[in-house]
Scaffold this active site. Structure first.
Site, PDB file in Angstrom:
ATOM      1  N   LYS A 160     -28.444 -17.970  -4.428  1.00 39.32           N
ATOM      2  CA  LYS A 160     -27.853 -18.201  -5.758  1.00 39.32           C
ATOM      3  C   LYS A 160     -28.578 -17.331  -6.762  1.00 39.32           C
ATOM      4  O   LYS A 160     -29.758 -16.991  -6.573  1.00 39.32           O
ATOM      5  CB  LYS A 160     -28.030 -19.671  -6.146  1.00 39.32           C
ATOM      6  CG  LYS A 160     -27.075 -20.141  -7.211  1.00 39.32           C
ATOM      7  CD  LYS A 160     -25.667 -20.234  -6.652  1.00 39.32           C
ATOM      8  CE  LYS A 160     -24.826 -21.312  -7.176  1.00 39.32           C
ATOM      9  NZ  LYS A 160     -23.747 -21.742  -6.338  1.00 39.32           N
ATOM     10  N   GLY A 180     -12.875 -26.047 -15.921  1.00 44.66           N
ATOM     11  CA  GLY A 180     -13.132 -24.662 -15.516  1.00 44.66           C
ATOM     12  C   GLY A 180     -12.351 -24.390 -14.241  1.00 44.66           C
ATOM     13  O   GLY A 180     -11.456 -25.163 -13.868  1.00 44.66           O
ATOM     14  N   ASN A 181     -12.705 -23.323 -13.546  1.00 47.39           N
ATOM     15  CA  ASN A 181     -11.934 -22.899 -12.376  1.00 47.39           C
ATOM     16  C   ASN A 181     -11.757 -24.008 -11.334  1.00 47.39           C
ATOM     17  O   ASN A 181     -10.653 -24.234 -10.826  1.00 47.39           O
ATOM     18  CB  ASN A 181     -12.603 -21.666 -11.749  1.00 47.39           C
ATOM     19  CG  ASN A 181     -12.006 -21.300 -10.410  1.00 47.39           C
ATOM     20  OD1 ASN A 181     -12.550 -21.647  -9.372  1.00 47.39           O
ATOM     21  ND2 ASN A 181     -10.877 -20.633 -10.411  1.00 47.39           N
ATOM     22  N   GLY A 231     -14.622 -31.704 -16.544  1.00 42.92           N
ATOM     23  CA  GLY A 231     -14.584 -30.245 -16.613  1.00 42.92           C
ATOM     24  C   GLY A 231     -13.154 -29.746 -16.613  1.00 42.92           C
ATOM     25  O   GLY A 231     -12.215 -30.473 -16.239  1.00 42.92           O
TER      26      GLY A 231
HETATM   27  N1  GLU Z   1     -20.282 -20.272  -6.543  1.00 39.17           N
HETATM   28  C1  GLU Z   1     -19.492 -20.890  -5.518  1.00 39.17           C
HETATM   29  C2  GLU Z   1     -20.261 -22.034  -4.857  1.00 39.17           C
HETATM   30  O1  GLU Z   1     -21.117 -22.639  -5.451  1.00 39.17           O
HETATM   31  C3  GLU Z   1     -18.976 -19.864  -4.529  1.00 39.17           C
HETATM   32  C4  GLU Z   1     -20.018 -19.085  -3.816  1.00 39.17           C
HETATM   33  C5  GLU Z   1     -19.460 -17.922  -3.038  1.00 39.17           C
HETATM   34  O2  GLU Z   1     -18.265 -17.728  -3.023  1.00 39.17           O
HETATM   35  O3  GLU Z   1     -20.278 -17.214  -2.476  1.00 39.17           O
HETATM   36  O4  GLU Z   1     -19.966 -22.410  -3.765  1.00 39.17           O
END
Ligand code: GLU
Length: 428
Positions: A106, A220-221, A218
């Site tokens: 992350k 959002g997406n 929320g």
């Molecule tokens: N940010 C998204 C998650 O927390 C997607 C991560 C990704 O696609 O690599 O799962």
């Protein structure tokens, strides 16, 4: 921060509980409790007015035994090293539960993306890559969008990486825009994935989806497409969504006497998830305090904002009717909330199972980038449904076999797969 609790402490606490249940060798636990590699760096950006502003950036690579590290980059004003550590750790478990050959990572930048202009954002994105390009790559670490980041930003980042290495490398970032190396279905993937797991949970609990009501935190997406999926795939009704208003930095809950129409709200929400209040009011929406979402009468509660909002204080305000808590966000429920769910027989679909649709489709995107051959939306979503359903059933079976809570069962499935990969590679 997750309420009073630090998100990374929360991730470690969850892991420690399951390590005990599994009788995991303490030395192996010590490997998995901590990220393998961490990067912290400063990103100087020339602002539009000619001044120079320095931003704080992070990337954490938790574990890559099963494949390249994978996970989003968040742009958030409250980002900390520990939130990124927690989120990277959860990504390892998420990819393992989804059974995709990737590890956990992350990234983040401390910034409110709505406070900077588009050219400033582009320079910030490119600056993040200039710091990290040697340590990311299609076979090393593949970032993606998360809270505060968009497909366009992934396009810029992929472009910067391709320039640095001297060749077009679409597979280094996922969640890219369509036509710029992105995959069909990636935008809908996380929210729809949440609904595939809710559908399976309802089958298990013998609930009628068409008679059910959901309340979402929320817009959002994740929340947008979970709400659409809940209405269009399951035939259910939406009691409310909540949303952050970037103008007055406050959160609000939106409900409607006939049920919320997510397709309508989608037409009046901006790229930061802020709904146009005036237009919502004109359409008959009731706008209340941002924490009201947790009190709404519903069968399915879907926290799909950020970590720690369902905690020891707020969980008691939940309606007695809730049967399923489906975690669209990462880490929305604290260990105190878990205690409450266990005591009250509430079925939990833990975050790293529930919201694994995003990263699963990111995996499909990188496969398509490698092949340089692209699938239709129908193909992507069909494969996604199969993967999510398999993952849900693996966790449910573990939960029934070991008579454990769903979050613990998900950890058991994930830890087992990661430990096996470490053993096969001779790491432990
Ligand atoms: N940010 C998204 C998650 O927390 C997607 C991560 C990704 O696609 O690599 O799962």
């Amino acid at each position: 921060m997750a309420g009073q609790i630090n998100a990374f402490e929360m991730a470690q606490k969850q892991f420690d509980g399951v390590a005990k249940l599994l009788n995991l060798d303490p030395q192996i636990s010590e490997v998995l409790r901590w990220p393998m590699r961490e990067y912290s760096f400063r990103i100087p950006v020339r602002m539009d007015d000619g001044s120079l502003r320095v931003f704080q950036g992070y990337r954490v690579q938790h574990n890559d035994a099963r494949g390249p590290n994978k996970g989003g980059i968040r742009f958030h004003p409250n980002e900390t090293f520990d939130t990124v550590r927690a989120l990277a750790t959860w990504m390892t478990w998420k990819c393992a539960v989804a059974d995709i050959p990737l590890g956990g990572g992350k990234g983040g930048i401390i910034v409110d993306p709505s406070s900077i202009t588009t050219p400033e954002k582009e320079r910030l994105c490119r600056g993040w890559v200039q710091n990290m390009w040697k340590n990311i790559g299609p076979r090393q670490d593949v970032p993606a969008p998360d809270v505060g980041t968009t497909p366009q930003m992934m396009g810029w980042m992929m472009d910067e990486y391709s320039r640095m290495v001297g060749q077009y490398t679409p597979g280094v970032f996922t969640g890219k825009p369509l036509g710029g190396g992105g995959s069909e279905g990636r935008t809908e993937a996380t929210g729809y994935g949440v609904i595939y797991t809710v559908r399976e949970a309802m089958k298990h609990l013998k609930m009628d989806p068409s008679q059910s009501v959901a309340a979402l935190e929320g817009f959002g997406n994740v929340s947008q497409y979970a709400a659409i999926g809940f209405v269009e795939m399951l035939g259910g009704k939406i009691a409310c969504v909540s949303c952050w208003d970037r103008n007055d930095k406050t959160s609000y809950t939106y409900s409607h006497k006939d049920g919320v129409s997510p397709r309508f709200l989608l037409t009046i929400v901006d790229q930061y998830g802020t709904i146009d209040q005036k237009k919502a009011k004109e359409a008959g929406y009731i706008i209340e305090d941002g924490e009201k979402w947790i009190e709404k009468e519903c069968d399915v509660l879907i926290p799909a904002a950020i970590e720690g909002h369902v905690n020891g204080d707020t969980v008691k305000r939940m309606s007695g009717r809730v049967k399923i808590v489906a975690e669209g966000a990462n880490g929305p429920c604290t260990p105190e909330a878990d205690d409450y769910f266990k005591k009250n027989g509430i079925f939990n679909i833990p975050d790293f199972l529930c919201n694994a649709g995003g990263v699963t489709t990111s995996y499909f995107e990188s496969v398509q980038n490698d092949m340089n051959f692209y699938w239709t939306k129908h193909e992507v979503l069909e494969r996604l449904d199969t993967k999510m359903t398999q993952a849900f059933n693996a966790v449910l079976q573990m939960s029934e076999k070991e008579k454990v809570y769903m979050r613990d069962a998900a950890y058991m499935v994930a830890i087992d797969r990661v430990v096996k990969a470490m053993q096969l590679r001779g790491w432990i």
